[in-house]
Motif scaffolding. Structure first.
Motif, PDB file in Angstrom:
ATOM      1  N   LYS A 103      20.398  26.893 -11.513  1.00 32.12           N
ATOM      2  CA  LYS A 103      19.532  26.043 -12.336  1.00 32.12           C
ATOM      3  C   LYS A 103      18.755  25.073 -11.452  1.00 32.12           C
ATOM      4  CE  LYS A 103      21.976  26.089 -16.737  1.00 32.12           C
ATOM      5  NZ  LYS A 103      22.772  25.328 -17.705  1.00 32.12           N
ATOM      6  N   GLU A 104      19.424  24.520 -10.468  1.00 40.02           N
ATOM      7  CA  GLU A 104      18.761  23.603  -9.539  1.00 40.02           C
ATOM      8  C   GLU A 104      17.697  24.350  -8.734  1.00 40.02           C
ATOM      9  OE1 GLU A 104      18.013  19.871  -8.393  1.00 40.02           O
ATOM     10  OE2 GLU A 104      19.701  20.322  -9.691  1.00 40.02           O
ATOM     11  N   SER A 107      14.746  24.862 -11.009  1.00 40.08           N
ATOM     12  CA  SER A 107      14.050  23.595 -11.157  1.00 40.08           C
ATOM     13  C   SER A 107      13.205  23.288  -9.916  1.00 40.08           C
ATOM     14  CB  SER A 107      15.065  22.481 -11.401  1.00 40.08           C
ATOM     15  OG  SER A 107      14.449  21.236 -11.438  1.00 40.08           O
ATOM     16  N   LYS A 110      10.207  25.583  -9.888  1.00 40.57           N
ATOM     17  CA  LYS A 110       9.237  25.149 -10.905  1.00 40.57           C
ATOM     18  C   LYS A 110       8.425  23.958 -10.391  1.00 40.57           C
ATOM     19  CE  LYS A 110       8.961  23.863 -15.805  1.00 40.57           C
ATOM     20  NZ  LYS A 110       8.107  22.715 -15.734  1.00 40.57           N
TER      21      LYS A 110
END
Length: 166
Positions: A103-104, A107, A110
């Motif tokens: 997830k990191e 992120s 992104k």
């Protein structure tokens, strides 16, 4: 018992690979290599070098993409081999960290995809660069912490298996 020792040795060998860049062996990147790569990327990101911004940003995007692909493969191996070795609860805890790391990573990717230095003042560019450096630092810290935990667990299990074999 011997199969468990082989699995531990394989994971430990991957973790102990000390290379300054991403080593793709069958698209696998170890936790330690990920940490080393992220530390190099972080230290190479020096705010205020306006003439090389786009190149550094592209290099960072490519490096994170390769790193994510490698960690996907590495984590898939661990997720397949850890349950019989570590049991349900410890495996679940480590898989939660794998999810947090990915997830990191998403992120971070992104954020990088949204970066546009065009039209920004020098101060705004430096602020954006600092934000990028913080994101890389946070990702490196999470991966490094995870690596250390896995290494501790692998060493404890190795000792227990070797003791049982003697």
């Amino acid at each position: 018992m011997t199969d468990h020792l082989k699995i531990i040795q394989n994971v430990t060998n991957e973790h102990n690979a000390l290379k300054g860049n991403i080593k793709l062996v069958g698209d696998t990147v170890t936790d330690h290599e990920a940490t080393t790569t992220l530390q190099k990327l972080r230290s190479g990101w020096i705010p205020g070098q306006l003439d090389v911004l786009d190149t550094r940003l592209d290099n960072l995007k490519q490096a994170l993409s390769r790193l994510k692909k490698g960690l996907d493969s590495h984590f898939a191996f661990e997720e397949k081999t850890f349950p019989p070795l570590l049991g349900d609860m410890l495996t679940k805890a480590l898989l939660m960290e794998h999810t947090q790391i990915m997830k990191e990573m998403d992120s971070s990717q992104k954020l990088l995809s949204e970066v546009n230095f065009n039209g920004l003042s020098r101060e705004e560019i430096i602020a954006k660069e600092m934000e990028i450096q913080q994101v890389i630092s946070r990702l490196a810290a999470i991966v490094e912490s995870h690596h250390e935990k896995e290494e501790t667990v692998m060493e404890l299990i190795r000792k227990a298996l070797q003791q049982k074999d003697t």
